[in-house]
Enzyme design. Structure first.
Site, PDB file in Angstrom:
ATOM      1  CB  CYS A 124      -0.933   0.006   1.210  1.00 54.41           C
ATOM      2  SG  CYS A 124      -2.395  -1.026   0.951  1.00 54.41           S
TER       3      CYS A 124
ATOM      4  CG  ASP B 133     -49.152 -26.600 -33.861  1.00 55.12           C
ATOM      5  OD1 ASP B 133     -48.640 -25.728 -33.136  1.00 55.12           O
ATOM      6  OD2 ASP B 133     -50.158 -26.412 -34.569  1.00 55.12           O
TER       7      ASP B 133
END
Length: 468
Positions: free
Chosen positions: A24, A295
């Site tokens: 950091c 169908d």
């Protein structure tokens, strides 16, 4: 050697004294060289101390980094083992990291702490100049993870490995923002907490330095615990398979037929096609789509109906042409009710094009027709002279439960006939896609106008229908 400059010296000293971890410290010094973050914690700590000309810094030895331990090779091995157990096949991956939202608060506190020092020395440090936590963490671990998995870690890849962290100790660090910036935190259905990273970042951009400092210490208090890593997860983007299918059965629905929660009929076109694909690609699920549908009692002949299958989270995604051809044969050998051709891996965009202009397409049909009135062959000849017959079709009664009520304009481009006997003939039709053929024949109680009954001036019905 670290690429630190003279102006970084007071920042390094201030952050080490505040208990910041060494990576950091590099972030706040805007060190953008990824290799720096891959070095061991001990080496970095030693060089930073040498940089500020101090042999020892008691505070920095007890640094409060909540992620620093996860930069060690042991964690990379842990992640790699978790990925290997999920048995994905890939040659590249993108690593994503999810961090606790409250880390943004701690970072903001550190930035204000450093900013004060920088300002006193007439220097400038913008928050956007600070290296992101996620980037620094990825730089530290992704090379080791890629090495363990034998895969390149890149910015874009269809395979994503995700690592998530939580830090219960500091969970309440961002709660004060809900009182100082209430409009930034709106409850949402899909989020367990209002304190999302985006909401916290938005609040930090809005709050003044003075108000933040009144509610939160600068620098932040030293954390006593490190983050907790959650399960490593993998996700592969969908793979799309397309082709054409023929349906030879009059007792096979295109998709599973469920009425009132009860399954009717065994099997379906989509299941017969998808089952071998799911097994071979080791996918979690699938979505089936096609250019129109027939169908259950209608056969699909000719070149077949275009279809696409989206395979969700496939664990294997790469197949060569020979393997795809073999997969097609596996599908075709699994049932005599269907046959697949032109099977291939396609892009997502290609599947969307399948639906484009769907109603502008032309389709040909063959129907076996019964008439109540006795007919002779000459009675059928006039049908061949009818071209581009415009019909109006109100949503058929048989599909009204799943389709909105509407009147659809359709074109019957042409018709030809083959006389069979006094009450039967074959009707060949070429129509605009989306035309309800059965309803055109029998009229659907007057819901389709004009219809074949009107044209022939007799009741008629359709006994068999094929999509050709």
């Amino acid at each position: 050697m670290l690429s630190l400059k003279e102006k970084d010296r007071p920042i390094v000293r201030k952050l080490l004294c505040a208990g910041c971890c060494v990576r950091c410290v590099l972030r706040f010094c805007c060190v953008g060289t990824s290799s720096a973050y891959r070095r061991s914690y001990q080496d970095l700590h030693k060089e930073l101390l040498a940089f500020i000309s101090e042999e020892n810094s008691p505070q920095s030895h007890d640094a409060s980094g909540v992620l620093q331990d996860f930069c060690d090779p042991g964690f990379a091995e842990q992640v790699s083992d978790a990925v290997k157990k999920q048995q994905y096949e890939f040659d590249s991956l993108v690593l994503t990291v999810s961090l606790p939202a409250q880390l943004s608060v701690r970072e903001h506190s550190c930035w204000l702490h450093v900013k004060k020092e920088v300002r006193e020395k007439s220097m400038c440090l913008g928050k956007d100049d600070v290296i992101q936590v996620k980037d620094a963490f990825k730089w530290a671990v992704q090379g080791k993870i890629g090495q363990e998995l034998g895969a390149a870690v890149v910015a874009n890849s269809p395979c994503e490995v995700s690592i998530s962290f939580i830090h219960p100790e500091t969970e309440e660090d961002c709660h004060f923002l809900a009182h100082t910036c209430p409009d930034c935190f709106k409850p949402t259905k899909n989020k367990a907490s209002v304190f999302t990273r985006m909401a916290v970042v938005k609040a930090l951009e809005k709050i003044s330095e003075e108000k933040f400092s009144r509610h939160y210490p600068c620098p932040p208090k030293k954390a006593n615990t490190r983050c907790t890593a959650l399960d490593t997860t993998c996700l592969h983007t969908s793979v799309f398979i397309a082709g054409r299918y023929n349906k030879f059965s009059r007792e096979l629905p295109q998709t599973p037929w469920v009425i009132d929660g009860e399954r009717r009929m065994d099997g379906s076109v989509e299941e017969l096609i998808a089952a071998p694909l799911l097994s071979s690609f080791r996918a979690d699920g699938f979505n089936f789509s096609s250019s129109g549908r027939e169908d259950v009692d209608v056969r699909t002949l000719g070149n077949g109906r275009p279809f696409a299958v989206e395979l969700l989270n496939p664990h294997r995604a790469k197949f060569n042409r020979a393997e795809i051809k073999q997969l097609q044969e596996t599908i075709n050998q699994s049932s005599d009710k269907i046959r697949v051709r032109d099977l291939q891996i396609v892009t997502r965009d290609a599947t969307s094009r399948m639906k484009e202009g769907e109603e502008e397409k032309t389709k040909t049909y063959s129907a076996l027709i019964w008439t109540q009135k006795a007919i002779e062959s000459p009675d059928l000849e006039f049908l061949a002279n009818i071209k581009d017959l415009r019909i109006a079709q109100k949503t058929p009664l048989r599909v009204l439960h799943r389709r909105p009520l509407a009147v659809r304009q359709r074109l019957v481009h042409s018709m030809t006939t083959i006389y069979l006997d006094k009450h039967h003939f074959t009707l060949k039709l070429c129509t605009q896609a989306g035309t309800y053929i059965k309803e055109f024949v029998h009229g659907d109680f007057g819901r389709t106008k004009p219809n074949l009954c009107d044209l022939m001036k007799t009741d008629a019905d359709i006994l068999e229908l094929d999509v050709e």
